[in-house]
Design a protein around this motif. Structure first.
Motif, short mmCIF file in Angstrom:
data_model
loop_
_atom_site.label_atom_id
_atom_site.label_comp_id
_atom_site.label_asym_id
_atom_site.label_seq_id
_atom_site.Cartn_x
_atom_site.Cartn_y
_atom_site.Cartn_z
N VAL A 1 0.73 -1.37 0.07
CA VAL A 1 0.00 -0.05 0.08
C VAL A 1 1.02 1.32 -0.07
O VAL A 1 0.51 2.14 -0.65
N ALA A 2 2.06 1.20 0.50
CA ALA A 2 2.99 2.32 0.63
C ALA A 2 3.66 2.59 -0.69
O ALA A 2 4.49 3.56 -1.07
N GLY A 3 3.26 1.72 -1.68
CA GLY A 3 4.09 1.81 -2.99
C GLY A 3 5.27 0.65 -3.36
O GLY A 3 5.80 0.98 -4.56
N HIS A 4 5.44 -0.14 -2.46
CA HIS A 4 6.62 -0.95 -2.70
C HIS A 4 6.32 -2.10 -3.46
O HIS A 4 5.02 -2.58 -3.14
N ARG A 5 7.11 -3.14 -3.92
CA ARG A 5 6.78 -4.40 -4.47
C ARG A 5 7.30 -5.40 -3.29
O ARG A 5 8.58 -5.32 -3.19
N VAL A 6 6.33 -6.52 -2.98
CA VAL A 6 7.07 -7.42 -2.02
C VAL A 6 6.90 -8.62 -2.72
O VAL A 6 5.74 -9.30 -3.23
N ILE A 7 7.97 -9.44 -2.85
CA ILE A 7 8.01 -10.94 -3.60
C ILE A 7 8.71 -11.76 -2.70
O ILE A 7 9.69 -11.28 -1.95
#
Length: 203
Positions: free
Chosen positions: A120-126
Protein backbone atom coordinates in the motif's frame (compact mmCIF):
# COMPACT_ATOMS: atom_id res chain seq x y z
CA UNK A 1 -7.37 5.45 8.65
CA UNK A 2 -7.22 1.66 8.41
CA UNK A 3 -5.99 0.06 5.19
CA UNK A 4 -9.07 -1.28 3.39
CA UNK A 5 -8.66 -4.84 2.08
CA UNK A 6 -10.56 -6.97 -0.43
CA UNK A 7 -9.84 -10.68 0.10
CA UNK A 8 -10.38 -13.20 -2.72
CA UNK A 9 -10.09 -16.82 -1.59
CA UNK A 10 -12.39 -19.70 -2.53
CA UNK A 11 -11.60 -21.98 0.45
CA UNK A 12 -14.04 -20.87 3.16
CA UNK A 13 -11.92 -21.96 6.14
CA UNK A 14 -8.79 -20.34 4.72
CA UNK A 15 -10.68 -17.14 3.95
CA UNK A 16 -12.15 -17.02 7.45
CA UNK A 17 -8.74 -17.53 9.03
CA UNK A 18 -7.18 -14.81 6.88
CA UNK A 19 -9.97 -12.33 7.68
CA UNK A 20 -9.55 -13.00 11.41
CA UNK A 21 -5.77 -12.68 11.13
CA UNK A 22 -5.86 -9.42 9.21
CA UNK A 23 -8.56 -7.84 11.37
CA UNK A 24 -6.39 -8.42 14.45
CA UNK A 25 -4.14 -5.65 13.15
CA UNK A 26 -5.24 -2.18 14.29
CA UNK A 27 -4.45 -0.56 10.95
CA UNK A 28 -5.96 -3.25 8.66
CA UNK A 29 -9.62 -3.89 7.85
CA UNK A 30 -11.12 -6.49 5.50
CA UNK A 31 -14.04 -4.64 3.93
CA UNK A 32 -15.01 -7.26 1.35
CA UNK A 33 -14.62 -11.02 0.85
CA UNK A 34 -15.17 -12.91 -2.42
CA UNK A 35 -14.83 -16.56 -3.42
CA UNK A 36 -14.66 -16.19 -7.20
CA UNK A 37 -12.30 -14.43 -9.58
CA UNK A 38 -15.10 -12.85 -11.60
CA UNK A 39 -16.45 -11.16 -8.44
CA UNK A 40 -13.24 -9.23 -7.74
CA UNK A 41 -13.62 -6.24 -10.09
CA UNK A 42 -17.35 -5.57 -9.44
CA UNK A 43 -16.89 -5.74 -5.65
CA UNK A 44 -13.70 -3.67 -5.79
CA UNK A 45 -15.54 -0.95 -7.70
CA UNK A 46 -18.24 -1.07 -5.02
CA UNK A 47 -16.00 -1.05 -1.92
CA UNK A 48 -12.93 0.82 -3.27
CA UNK A 49 -10.30 -1.08 -1.25
CA UNK A 50 -6.70 0.07 -0.97
CA UNK A 51 -5.44 -3.44 -1.70
CA UNK A 52 -6.79 -6.74 -3.00
CA UNK A 53 -5.29 -9.96 -1.63
CA UNK A 54 -5.96 -12.55 -4.32
CA UNK A 55 -5.47 -16.31 -4.51
CA UNK A 56 -4.41 -17.56 -7.96
CA UNK A 57 -6.68 -20.62 -8.11
CA UNK A 58 -10.16 -19.14 -8.17
CA UNK A 59 -13.33 -20.28 -9.95
CA UNK A 60 -14.81 -17.99 -12.60
CA UNK A 61 -11.52 -16.49 -13.74
CA UNK A 62 -8.10 -17.14 -12.24
CA UNK A 63 -6.56 -14.69 -9.81
CA UNK A 64 -3.88 -13.36 -12.15
CA UNK A 65 -6.40 -12.57 -14.89
CA UNK A 66 -8.59 -10.88 -12.27
CA UNK A 67 -5.59 -8.89 -10.99
CA UNK A 68 -4.83 -7.62 -14.49
CA UNK A 69 -8.48 -6.58 -14.98
CA UNK A 70 -8.54 -4.91 -11.57
CA UNK A 71 -5.47 -2.86 -12.51
CA UNK A 72 -7.32 -1.61 -15.61
CA UNK A 73 -10.58 -0.86 -13.78
CA UNK A 74 -9.24 0.47 -10.46
CA UNK A 75 -5.54 1.30 -10.87
CA UNK A 76 -5.27 2.87 -7.41
CA UNK A 77 -6.02 -0.53 -5.82
CA UNK A 78 -2.82 -2.50 -5.25
CA UNK A 79 -2.75 -6.28 -5.64
CA UNK A 80 -1.03 -8.90 -3.50
CA UNK A 81 -1.06 -12.50 -4.71
CA UNK A 82 -1.24 -15.07 -1.90
CA UNK A 83 -0.83 -18.61 -3.19
CA UNK A 84 0.39 -22.16 -2.73
CA UNK A 85 1.94 -22.04 -6.21
CA UNK A 86 5.61 -21.45 -5.58
CA UNK A 87 6.71 -22.12 -9.15
CA UNK A 88 8.95 -19.60 -10.93
CA UNK A 89 6.79 -19.50 -14.06
CA UNK A 90 3.74 -18.50 -12.03
CA UNK A 91 5.68 -15.65 -10.46
CA UNK A 92 6.87 -14.47 -13.89
CA UNK A 93 3.25 -14.47 -15.06
CA UNK A 94 2.23 -12.53 -11.95
CA UNK A 95 4.91 -9.91 -12.58
CA UNK A 96 3.77 -9.54 -16.17
CA UNK A 97 0.28 -8.84 -14.77
CA UNK A 98 1.88 -5.98 -12.75
CA UNK A 99 0.90 -7.30 -9.33
CA UNK A 100 2.44 -5.43 -6.42
CA UNK A 101 3.20 -8.41 -4.20
CA UNK A 102 3.54 -12.19 -4.27
CA UNK A 103 3.61 -14.25 -1.08
CA UNK A 104 3.27 -17.95 -0.39
CA UNK A 105 0.47 -19.08 1.93
CA UNK A 106 2.92 -20.77 4.28
CA UNK A 107 4.62 -17.44 5.04
CA UNK A 108 4.49 -16.41 8.73
CA UNK A 109 1.35 -14.37 9.59
CA UNK A 110 3.34 -11.27 10.48
CA UNK A 111 4.87 -11.30 7.00
CA UNK A 112 1.42 -10.96 5.41
CA UNK A 113 0.50 -7.90 7.49
CA UNK A 114 3.89 -6.33 6.80
CA UNK A 115 3.55 -7.09 3.08
CA UNK A 116 0.12 -5.41 2.95
CA UNK A 117 1.54 -2.25 4.52
CA UNK A 118 4.56 -2.18 2.20
CA UNK A 119 2.45 -2.76 -0.94
CA UNK A 120 0.00 0.00 0.00
CA UNK A 121 2.99 2.29 0.62
CA UNK A 122 4.01 1.75 -3.00
CA UNK A 123 6.64 -0.96 -2.64
CA UNK A 124 6.78 -4.31 -4.41
CA UNK A 125 6.96 -7.36 -2.13
CA UNK A 126 8.03 -10.76 -3.44
CA UNK A 127 8.95 -13.91 -1.56
CA UNK A 128 12.78 -13.80 -1.73
CA UNK A 129 13.37 -17.51 -2.38
CA UNK A 130 10.79 -17.49 -5.15
CA UNK A 131 12.27 -14.36 -6.69
CA UNK A 132 15.67 -16.04 -6.81
CA UNK A 133 14.33 -19.18 -8.48
CA UNK A 134 12.36 -17.10 -11.00
CA UNK A 135 15.51 -15.14 -11.82
CA UNK A 136 17.35 -18.41 -12.45
CA UNK A 137 14.46 -20.06 -14.30
CA UNK A 138 15.05 -20.90 -17.95
CA UNK A 139 12.80 -19.73 -20.74
CA UNK A 140 10.88 -22.36 -22.64
CA UNK A 141 12.71 -23.82 -25.65
CA UNK A 142 9.36 -24.54 -27.33
CA UNK A 143 7.76 -22.42 -30.02
CA UNK A 144 4.25 -21.07 -29.50
CA UNK A 145 2.81 -23.77 -31.79
CA UNK A 146 4.73 -26.57 -30.06
CA UNK A 147 3.50 -25.31 -26.70
CA UNK A 148 -0.08 -25.20 -27.98
CA UNK A 149 0.13 -28.79 -29.25
CA UNK A 150 1.67 -30.07 -26.01
CA UNK A 151 -0.93 -28.20 -23.93
CA UNK A 152 -3.74 -29.96 -25.83
CA UNK A 153 -2.05 -33.34 -25.41
CA UNK A 154 -1.79 -32.63 -21.68
CA UNK A 155 -5.56 -32.01 -21.68
CA UNK A 156 -6.13 -35.48 -23.18
CA UNK A 157 -6.57 -34.61 -26.84
CA UNK A 158 -5.57 -37.15 -29.48
CA UNK A 159 -3.27 -36.06 -32.38
CA UNK A 160 -6.15 -36.41 -34.85
CA UNK A 161 -8.33 -34.11 -32.71
CA UNK A 162 -5.51 -31.59 -32.39
CA UNK A 163 -4.95 -31.68 -36.15
CA UNK A 164 -8.60 -30.86 -36.75
CA UNK A 165 -8.66 -28.11 -34.13
CA UNK A 166 -5.49 -26.41 -35.40
CA UNK A 167 -6.15 -27.07 -39.09
CA UNK A 168 -3.04 -29.21 -39.47
CA UNK A 169 -2.43 -32.71 -40.75
CA UNK A 170 -2.10 -35.51 -38.21
CA UNK A 171 1.44 -36.10 -39.46
CA UNK A 172 2.38 -32.48 -38.74
CA UNK A 173 1.03 -32.77 -35.20
CA UNK A 174 3.07 -35.95 -34.64
CA UNK A 175 6.14 -34.15 -35.99
CA UNK A 176 5.57 -31.32 -33.50
CA UNK A 177 5.34 -33.82 -30.65
CA UNK A 178 8.53 -35.59 -31.76
CA UNK A 179 10.31 -32.21 -31.78
CA UNK A 180 8.92 -31.33 -28.35
CA UNK A 181 10.15 -34.61 -26.84
CA UNK A 182 13.57 -34.02 -28.37
CA UNK A 183 13.85 -30.38 -27.25
CA UNK A 184 12.92 -31.22 -23.66
CA UNK A 185 15.20 -34.28 -23.54
CA UNK A 186 12.14 -36.25 -22.51
CA UNK A 187 11.63 -40.00 -22.70
CA UNK A 188 8.17 -39.69 -24.28
CA UNK A 189 5.14 -37.40 -24.50
CA UNK A 190 4.09 -38.02 -20.89
CA UNK A 191 7.58 -37.12 -19.70
CA UNK A 192 7.55 -34.01 -21.92
CA UNK A 193 4.27 -32.90 -20.33
CA UNK A 194 5.73 -33.45 -16.84
CA UNK A 195 8.84 -31.41 -17.65
CA UNK A 196 6.87 -28.57 -19.25
CA UNK A 197 4.34 -28.39 -16.40
CA UNK A 198 7.07 -28.41 -13.75
CA UNK A 199 8.68 -25.43 -15.51
CA UNK A 200 5.32 -23.63 -15.97
CA UNK A 201 5.75 -23.59 -19.74
CA UNK A 202 2.14 -24.68 -20.42
CA UNK A 203 0.47 -21.67 -18.75
Amino acid sequence: MAIRILLAEDMHMVRGALVALLNLENDLEVVCEVGRGDEIVPRALEFRPDIAIIDIDLPGIDGLTAAARLRESLPECRTLILTNLGRPGTLRRALSAHVSGYLLKDAPPQELAAAVRRVVAGHRVIDPQLALSAWDGADSPLTERETEVLRLVAQGWEPSEIAKELHLSAGTVRNYLTTVVSKLNARNRVDAIRIAQASDWLL
